[in-house]
Design a protein around this motif. Sequence first.
Motif, PDB file in Angstrom:
ATOM      1  N   GLN A  17      12.990  28.863   5.125  1.00  0.00           N
ATOM      2  CA  GLN A  17      12.409  30.157   4.738  1.00  0.00           C
ATOM      3  C   GLN A  17      13.601  30.967   3.922  1.00  0.00           C
ATOM      4  O   GLN A  17      14.545  30.882   4.417  1.00  0.00           O
ATOM      5  N   ALA A 174       5.276  26.420  -2.876  1.00  0.00           N
ATOM      6  CA  ALA A 174       4.523  26.991  -2.060  1.00  0.00           C
ATOM      7  C   ALA A 174       3.219  26.155  -1.269  1.00  0.00           C
ATOM      8  O   ALA A 174       2.705  26.560  -0.237  1.00  0.00           O
ATOM      9  N   THR A 175       3.201  24.783  -1.566  1.00  0.00           N
ATOM     10  CA  THR A 175       2.556  23.998  -1.044  1.00  0.00           C
ATOM     11  C   THR A 175       3.259  22.499  -0.791  1.00  0.00           C
ATOM     12  O   THR A 175       4.336  22.340  -1.213  1.00  0.00           O
ATOM     13  N   VAL A 192      11.449  27.627   0.705  1.00  0.00           N
ATOM     14  CA  VAL A 192      10.241  28.422   0.293  1.00  0.00           C
ATOM     15  C   VAL A 192      10.468  30.267   0.495  1.00  0.00           C
ATOM     16  O   VAL A 192      10.780  30.527   1.622  1.00  0.00           O
ATOM     17  N   SER A 194       8.339  33.088  -1.841  1.00  0.00           N
ATOM     18  CA  SER A 194       7.077  33.541  -2.007  1.00  0.00           C
ATOM     19  C   SER A 194       6.158  33.513  -1.207  1.00  0.00           C
ATOM     20  O   SER A 194       5.372  34.480  -0.591  1.00  0.00           O
ATOM     21  N   ARG A 195       5.899  32.093  -0.698  1.00  0.00           N
ATOM     22  CA  ARG A 195       4.687  31.959   0.300  1.00  0.00           C
ATOM     23  C   ARG A 195       4.798  32.617   1.597  1.00  0.00           C
ATOM     24  O   ARG A 195       3.805  33.041   2.008  1.00  0.00           O
ATOM     25  N   VAL A 282       4.782  31.004  -8.584  1.00  0.00           N
ATOM     26  CA  VAL A 282       4.049  30.416  -7.648  1.00  0.00           C
ATOM     27  C   VAL A 282       2.928  31.396  -6.972  1.00  0.00           C
ATOM     28  O   VAL A 282       2.158  30.736  -6.202  1.00  0.00           O
ATOM     29  N   SER A 283       3.175  32.577  -6.930  1.00  0.00           N
ATOM     30  CA  SER A 283       2.428  33.796  -6.439  1.00  0.00           C
ATOM     31  C   SER A 283       0.800  33.479  -6.832  1.00  0.00           C
ATOM     32  O   SER A 283       0.024  33.704  -6.154  1.00  0.00           O
ATOM     33  N   ILE A 286      -1.075  31.379  -4.331  1.00  0.00           N
ATOM     34  CA  ILE A 286      -1.061  32.041  -2.816  1.00  0.00           C
ATOM     35  C   ILE A 286      -2.296  32.829  -2.783  1.00  0.00           C
ATOM     36  O   ILE A 286      -2.340  33.822  -3.658  1.00  0.00           O
ATOM     37  N   ILE A 295       1.562  28.550   7.882  1.00  0.00           N
ATOM     38  CA  ILE A 295       2.051  27.921   6.518  1.00  0.00           C
ATOM     39  C   ILE A 295       2.967  26.881   6.722  1.00  0.00           C
ATOM     40  O   ILE A 295       2.720  25.997   5.926  1.00  0.00           O
ATOM     41  N   LEU A 299       1.969  23.375   5.136  1.00  0.00           N
ATOM     42  CA  LEU A 299       2.857  22.943   4.170  1.00  0.00           C
ATOM     43  C   LEU A 299       3.135  21.218   4.568  1.00  0.00           C
ATOM     44  O   LEU A 299       3.041  20.372   3.723  1.00  0.00           O
TER      45      LEU A 299
END
Length: 314
Positions: A17, A174-175, A192, A194-195, A282-283, A286, A295, A299
């Motif tokens: 994170q 984010a994925t 990661v 933004s996620r 990448v927002s 989301i 999350i 992922l």
Amino acid sequence: MQNRVTELFGTEYPIIQGGMIWASGWRLASAVSNAGGLGILGAASMYPEVLLEHIQKCKKATDRPFGVNVPMLYPDIDKLMDIIVSEEVKIVFTSAGNPKTWTSFLKERGITVVHVVSSVKFALKAQNAGVDAIVAEGFEAGGHNGRDETTTLVLIPAVKEQISIPLIAAGGIATGRQMLAAMILGADGVQVGSRFVASIEASSHQLFKDEVVKAKEGDTQLTLKELAPVRLLKNKFYQDIQNVYAQGASMAELKEVLGRARAKKGMFEGDLEEGELEIGQVSALIHNIQPAARIVKELMADFEEAKEKIINPL
């Protein structure tokens, strides 16, 4: 899932994170660590006594590994480092500066050191400084960014060719599908950011989280390259910057528009007009705010599904 990154940190998954300013407090870090990833406290937005509080609360909330992100530009960095050592934090991510400054100090005290870079040149410097792993962060990332605008798709294989220590990919992830893509390119794990801003446990303001979820393709932009490149959601403050650029603003004028505590105003206090809203491209992918544990779970599930489709495309 075991590889060089999970072995280095002692985690279940190679998911780190990001230590994001105004988002990465003890609630988020402990939740990610408890879910099998590596939670990170973001020291950039903490006074030394606040970091101490968050470390102590994080230790009570999880018995799993967690780390602290420390930007080299922090004015009282020696105080942060003393706290990290005295509290026996085992993992430190450094960024925005020369890794030689603190790497030896930390490693001599048994601390694992990771440095964040945006280019092959700085990856090599970090490896030569003795860090244990590198985060290579592409141009897509939110917040403060590299000036060269090298995308993650290009940066990860370029860095992989030059270093031998573990490589962590960041920027635009984010994925699970993006995680798999980064690892196919040569990364041993992913960071990661933004996620996890759009998580229940993130300390950022709810209004900012809502804006992240609403963001579409093209709603972020890298700006202020003359001062410190930063990717922002487009809002009134961003437009004010563009207006002074159009008038041929000097460095002094840019600094005047930037002012002080813009990031806190936007991301922590929820001023969506006058605040600085740092988030990645990448927002646009989301679409909800979820618990950090969910999350992490999603992922990994998406990662395994994508991997299976590559192995068995039919």
